[in-house]
Scaffold this active site. Sequence first.
Site, PDB file in Angstrom:
ATOM      1  N   ASP A  96     -22.754 -29.261   6.711  1.00 41.93           N
ATOM      2  CA  ASP A  96     -21.500 -29.834   6.224  1.00 41.93           C
ATOM      3  C   ASP A  96     -21.672 -31.371   6.167  1.00 41.93           C
ATOM      4  OD1 ASP A  96     -18.850 -29.794   5.454  1.00 41.93           O
ATOM      5  OD2 ASP A  96     -18.052 -29.633   7.495  1.00 41.93           O
ATOM      6  N   HIS A  97     -21.359 -31.967   5.048  1.00 44.84           N
ATOM      7  CA  HIS A  97     -21.422 -33.438   4.898  1.00 44.84           C
ATOM      8  C   HIS A  97     -22.766 -34.069   5.251  1.00 44.84           C
ATOM      9  CE1 HIS A  97     -17.275 -33.989   3.750  1.00 44.84           C
ATOM     10  NE2 HIS A  97     -16.930 -33.144   4.688  1.00 44.84           N
ATOM     11  N   SER A 231      -7.512 -26.835   6.726  1.00 47.86           N
ATOM     12  CA  SER A 231      -6.827 -26.173   7.844  1.00 47.86           C
ATOM     13  C   SER A 231      -5.325 -26.288   7.632  1.00 47.86           C
ATOM     14  CB  SER A 231      -7.198 -26.828   9.179  1.00 47.86           C
ATOM     15  OG  SER A 231      -8.458 -26.369   9.627  1.00 47.86           O
ATOM     16  N   SER A 274     -10.490 -27.711  11.795  1.00 46.53           N
ATOM     17  CA  SER A 274      -9.440 -28.146  12.732  1.00 46.53           C
ATOM     18  C   SER A 274      -8.656 -26.985  13.339  1.00 46.53           C
ATOM     19  CB  SER A 274      -8.461 -29.092  12.023  1.00 46.53           C
ATOM     20  OG  SER A 274      -9.116 -30.295  11.675  1.00 46.53           O
TER      21      SER A 274
HETATM   22 ZN   LIG Z   1     -15.305 -31.922   4.805  1.00 45.31          ZN
END
Ligand SMILES: [Zn+2]
Length: 326
Positions: A96-97, A231, A274
Amino acid sequence: MGDKVSYKDLGLVNTREMFARAVDGGYAIPAYNFNNLEQLQAIITACAETESPVIIQVSKGARDYANQTMLRYMAMGAVKMAREMGSQIPVALHLDHGDTFELCVSCIESGFSSVMIDGSHLPYDENVALTRKVVEYAHQHDVTVEGELGVLAGIEDEVEAEHSTYTKPEEVEDFVKKTGCDSLAISIGTSHGAYKFKLKEGESVPPLRFDILEECEKRIPGFPIVLHGASSVVQDYVQLINRYGGKMEGAVGVPEEQLRKAAASAVCKINIDSDGRLAVTAKVREFMANNPGEFDPRKYLGAARKELVELIKHKNETVLGSAGKG
Ligand SMILES: [Zn+2]
């Protein structure tokens, strides 16, 4: 750094087939972030029991936290655990990222089946060049790549932006063509973290920009679109946290109804981090407050893991529509 391994030897798959089926079927693949044993057990248990394909994903920070060698075998163990449960669900391990070419290479060499290269903060041409470079390397190893256009507000590990910049639909076709990426994260009003919108008294959450999503879809029909910062910031958890000594006033997320609508459209991957963090924190706080003499981590982490299973089943079944698609 260590010995190289292909994700295929760990029992993982890339995201190509998952996304093709999700685009056709009008649902979204869940991408759940994890960094410890209990979170991963909960993700696998819930996805195996609901027969949902799943992307287990880690940020750079989570990879450092868990240790990259430990992580490789956790992912391998996750697939084996699903099989032992009698489930054949596909499991992808995704970065992710990712923020550099070197990090993406390191992840691919250590068993990731999919990586995101996030050049969204760069000038357009630099984003294209960086993404293209990662795609060229990743595709040699049959690893899929997620790119990003537009910037999300909020904070998530290494990623922080004060203001969002919506994706410009006129750029998406050119970006996809020039980079060869396999999926594209866009910015249509979601944001990272548990404080997604700063609302004044009586205000409600602004709707996502479905008009931008539609414009993107028109320009790259059938191409997998990804939603980050998705989220819903479950209010029951926020209340539990605040009741048992926490302080999270004003935490608010994207209503599930909006996510349901997005999942039924061109969005075929929805990232959820989250909500999982909130579930764990709420249950640990509640357990600790109610059982002040307990000191066995299995007790409070077990309570958190149990709640996480319920949360993930709920997401798969009633929000993403991925249940039964494994
Ligand atoms: Zn993200």
